[in-house]
Design an enzyme around this catalytic site. Sequence first.
Site, PDB file in Angstrom:
ATOM      1  N   HIS A  64     -12.209  27.605  11.506  1.00 55.69           N
ATOM      2  CA  HIS A  64     -10.937  27.256  10.889  1.00 55.69           C
ATOM      3  C   HIS A  64     -10.841  27.793   9.463  1.00 55.69           C
ATOM      4  CE1 HIS A  64      -7.244  24.934  11.068  1.00 55.69           C
ATOM      5  NE2 HIS A  64      -7.489  24.467   9.859  1.00 55.69           N
ATOM      6  N   TYR A 119     -12.553  32.246   9.588  1.00 55.19           N
ATOM      7  CA  TYR A 119     -11.937  33.276  10.435  1.00 55.19           C
ATOM      8  C   TYR A 119     -13.005  34.258  10.954  1.00 55.19           C
ATOM      9  CZ  TYR A 119      -7.325  31.651   8.938  1.00 55.19           C
ATOM     10  OH  TYR A 119      -6.209  30.896   8.721  1.00 55.19           O
ATOM     11  N   HIS A 134      -1.768  22.384  13.456  1.00 55.38           N
ATOM     12  CA  HIS A 134      -2.443  21.081  13.378  1.00 55.38           C
ATOM     13  C   HIS A 134      -2.592  20.561  14.804  1.00 55.38           C
ATOM     14  CE1 HIS A 134      -3.422  17.915  10.146  1.00 55.38           C
ATOM     15  NE2 HIS A 134      -4.063  19.036   9.884  1.00 55.38           N
ATOM     16  N   ASN A 135      -3.193  21.405  15.647  1.00 51.31           N
ATOM     17  CA  ASN A 135      -3.237  21.157  17.085  1.00 51.31           C
ATOM     18  C   ASN A 135      -4.180  20.026  17.478  1.00 51.31           C
ATOM     19  OD1 ASN A 135      -1.605  23.430  17.100  1.00 51.31           O
ATOM     20  ND2 ASN A 135      -3.258  24.821  17.642  1.00 51.31           N
ATOM     21  N   ASP A 181       0.989  24.017   0.722  1.00 50.55           N
ATOM     22  CA  ASP A 181       0.688  25.452   0.617  1.00 50.55           C
ATOM     23  C   ASP A 181       1.825  26.194  -0.086  1.00 50.55           C
ATOM     24  OD1 ASP A 181      -1.800  25.501   1.790  1.00 50.55           O
ATOM     25  OD2 ASP A 181      -1.065  25.910   3.807  1.00 50.55           O
ATOM     26  N   ASP A 192      -4.187  23.951  -3.071  1.00 49.59           N
ATOM     27  CA  ASP A 192      -4.062  22.739  -2.263  1.00 49.59           C
ATOM     28  C   ASP A 192      -5.425  22.372  -1.684  1.00 49.59           C
ATOM     29  OD1 ASP A 192      -3.359  20.950  -0.117  1.00 49.59           O
ATOM     30  OD2 ASP A 192      -3.138  22.696   1.190  1.00 49.59           O
ATOM     31  N   GLN A 231      -5.243  13.362   2.117  1.00 48.39           N
ATOM     32  CA  GLN A 231      -4.065  14.198   1.873  1.00 48.39           C
ATOM     33  C   GLN A 231      -3.531  14.058   0.443  1.00 48.39           C
ATOM     34  OE1 GLN A 231      -2.432  16.231   4.754  1.00 48.39           O
ATOM     35  NE2 GLN A 231      -4.648  16.096   4.745  1.00 48.39           N
ATOM     36  N   ASN A 258       2.554  34.264  11.113  1.00 48.94           N
ATOM     37  CA  ASN A 258       2.148  34.012  12.499  1.00 48.94           C
ATOM     38  C   ASN A 258       1.091  32.918  12.612  1.00 48.94           C
ATOM     39  OD1 ASN A 258      -0.350  35.242  11.887  1.00 48.94           O
ATOM     40  ND2 ASN A 258       0.338  37.224  12.568  1.00 48.94           N
ATOM     41  N   ASN A 296      -2.157  32.004  10.286  1.00 52.23           N
ATOM     42  CA  ASN A 296      -3.212  31.059  10.594  1.00 52.23           C
ATOM     43  C   ASN A 296      -3.740  31.393  11.985  1.00 52.23           C
ATOM     44  OD1 ASN A 296      -3.139  27.983  12.153  1.00 52.23           O
ATOM     45  ND2 ASN A 296      -4.572  28.303  10.514  1.00 52.23           N
TER      46      ASN A 296
END
Length: 730
Positions: free
Chosen positions: A44, A47, A90-91, A112, A263, A309, A489, A527
Site C-alpha cells: 500500500h 508500490y 479504501h476497499n 490529500d 497528511d 484520522q 486513476n 493509487n
Amino acid sequence: MEVNEQIAVDHGLTKEEFKKINELLKRKPNLTELAIFSAMWNEHCSYKSSRKHLKNLHTKGSQVIQGPGENAGVIDIGDDDAIVFKIESHNHPSFIEPYQGAATGVGGIMRDVFTMGARPIANLNSIHFGSTQNKKTKNLLRGVVKGIGGYGNCIGVPTIAGQTNFDESYNGNILVNAMTLGLVNKNKIFYSKAAGLNKPVIYVGSKTGRDGIHGASMASAIFDDKIEEKKPTVQVGDPFTEKLLLEACLELMKEDSIISIQDMGAAGLTSSSVEMASKGKLGIELDLSKVPCREENMTPYEIMLSESQERMLIILENGKENSAKAIFDKWNLDFAVIGKTTNSKNLELIFNKKKVAEIPIDFLAENAPIYDRKWKKIKLPQKINFKKDIFKSLKLENCLKKILSNPNICEKKWIWEQYDHTVMGDTIQKPGGDAGVVRVHGTNKAVAACIDSSAVYCFSHPLTGGKQVVCESWRNLISVGAKPMAITNCLNFGNPEKEKNMGEFVECVSGISEASKYLNFPVVSGNVSFYNETKDKGIKPTPSIGGVGLLENYKNMISMDLKKEKNTILVIGKTEGHIEQSVFARMILLEKKGPPPEINLFNEKNNGETVLRLMKEELIMACHDISVGGILTAIAKMCIKGNKGITIKPPKGLLNKFNYFFGEDQGRYLVEIDSSKLNNVEKILKENSVHYDILGIVEKNTLKLNEEFDIDIDVLRDCYKNWLKKYMVN
C-alpha cells in the site's frame, strides 16, 4: 522483545525482506523499527509490485503543474486558478466496517487535497459491490453510502457524481474509491518536500489513539475467514474535526510560515515523516513523548503505526511556532512541536529521553523492495458467431425494459439523494448526468468531473479495457461541454503474486497510458490497490478513472435531457454492432465470452473534438455518450430525463437490429439539434470526416420504432428509476 523471522512475517514482511532489513541495518531491528519497515515496505505504501509499470504512464502536458508523486495532482485552468485532485481506495476497511471505512476514505482523500493548499470543491466516488443476490450486499451498500454521505455532508463539500456497480467478483471484497477536487491559486500550492536544517516539525489535528494500527498492512493482505478480527485496524473518522483542521490549515497557509506539509494517511506518523524527509534528502528527529495521545500508556510502536484520522505533519520556518499555535488554538485543535529536521539522513525516535529507533531514511524509501513480478499476456478472445435463431423469440421492447432495470444501468438516485450535492452553492450539474459540474466560485468558469470503470471489458481483454475506460471518461466530459484536461486513476486488482492478475495489471496500465497519451489526457495522480482477494478468489480487474474537464463559460454547459419537439437526433460515430461483452449479450443472450469492443483512438479524438466544436458553435442542445447498453438504452435515458419521446427512423440497410440498438461500439454520442440547423451540423461533420446517422425526431411522450414498439415514457421511467429503491426497501 527479541525480533525474529516469524514476527516479521506476522507484520506482513516476507522472510527475504526480513533478511534484507538485517543486512541493511547490519543488525536486527527492534520491534518499533520492524513495525516501521513493515509499514513503509508494504504494498500500500511502497508500490513494490507496481512501481516498475507505473513509470510507463503518460503524465506530462502543458496543463500539468504537478504529476504523480505528491499528495495529489495539479492542473492549470487559467487565470492563476488550478485544480488539485486525486482518487484513493479504501476497499478493505469498507468491507470490514462499511460506515467508518467509507467515511475515513472520504476524509483521507480530502486531506490529500487541502494539504496542498486547495479548498475542496467537489467529491466523487466509485463503489463496487457483490451480486445483488449475495446476502451481504445490501448491508454493505447501505453502510458505505451512509459513510460517504455522513462524512462529506458534515464537512460541507458537495458529492457531484459517481458510479455504482454490482458483480459477483466483489462478493468477498467490495471496492470503495473516493475522489476529491480542490481549487487553489497556482502560486500558492504547498508541497510535502522537507527543506532546511533544525526546522521545527509540528503535529496538528486530533490526538493519536490506537485505531487503525496496521491499517496499511491490512490493506496489503488477502482476506480469510477471520476478517471480523481485523475491525480494530479500521480507522474512526470525525468530519467535524476535519472541518476545523481544513480551516486552520488554510488560514495558516495565508502566512509565509509553512515549508512543507503532509497528511497523516496510511501508516500515519511513520509514512508522513519518512516521505517528507526522503523527498528533502534530510533526516528527521521525533520525540514521541510530545505526541498528543488520547489513550494512556501508548508505546512508540503504537504511536508510529496509529492511523487515527484528522492529523497533519507540518515543517515550519523557525520562529513561526507561536503564531501558528495561536491559529490551531483558535480552532480548538492540538498543536505540538514534536521534532526537528536534521542532516543525519536518519529517522531518529526519542521516547522518555531514550532513543528507541534509528533507521536511515533511504532504507525505508529508496531501498524499499521493487519487484519485477512475472506476468501473463492475455490474448484477445475470439469473436462469437451468433446464430440468427438466437434472436427470433426476442422483442426490442422487452429487451430494453430488462436492460433499463439492470442493477448496473438503472438510476442510482437512492444512493445520491443521500449525498448533499448542492452545498457551497456552485453545483450546476447534479449526479445522474454524464459528469458532475461545479462553477469556479465567483467566475464564469466551471469544472466537470466524472468517474468510470469497466471491469467486464478489462477482464475480457485488459489492454483494450484499459484504453476503453480512459475513452469513456473523455466522452463523459465532452458530453457536458467540457474540454478534457487530465485524469487520476485508482487501480484495483487481485493478488500480484499470481501471473494472471499481474498480467491484467500490466496490460490495463499499458492501455490507460496509450489512450491518455493519444488524447492528451495525462494521469496526474492515483493509487494502486492490490490483494483484493478473499479465499483465493480475486476481483475482476477494475481500474477506476477520475476525469476532470474545463468549461470556459458555465452557461455553455450541456445536459442529456431532450429539450424540444421536432428537433433531430443524430448518432455521431460509426455503429458496427459489437455485442460481445455487452449488457445485452450477458443479460439477454446469457453469453459472457468474446472480446470487448475495439478502441479506435483516432476516431475517439476526432469525434470528441468535433462534438466540442459543434457545442462551441451552439449547434447541440442535448448530448449523451453511448456506452453500456448501446444506442437504445442511451436514447431511453435522454427521453426519461427530458420527459419527451422520439420517433426512431433507423438508417437504411440496417444490420441485425439487436446489434445496432444494443451494440456497445465505442467513440459514439447521441446529440439533439435544432432541425433547421441540420445542414450546418452535417457540413462540419463531413468536413471532419465524422460518420453520423440521422436517428429520429423528438416527439411528445412516446418512444416509437416503426411497427416494433410504441412505449410510453412513463413505462420506461418506471423500469429505470425503481429497481434500486425496491431492492433496498424489500
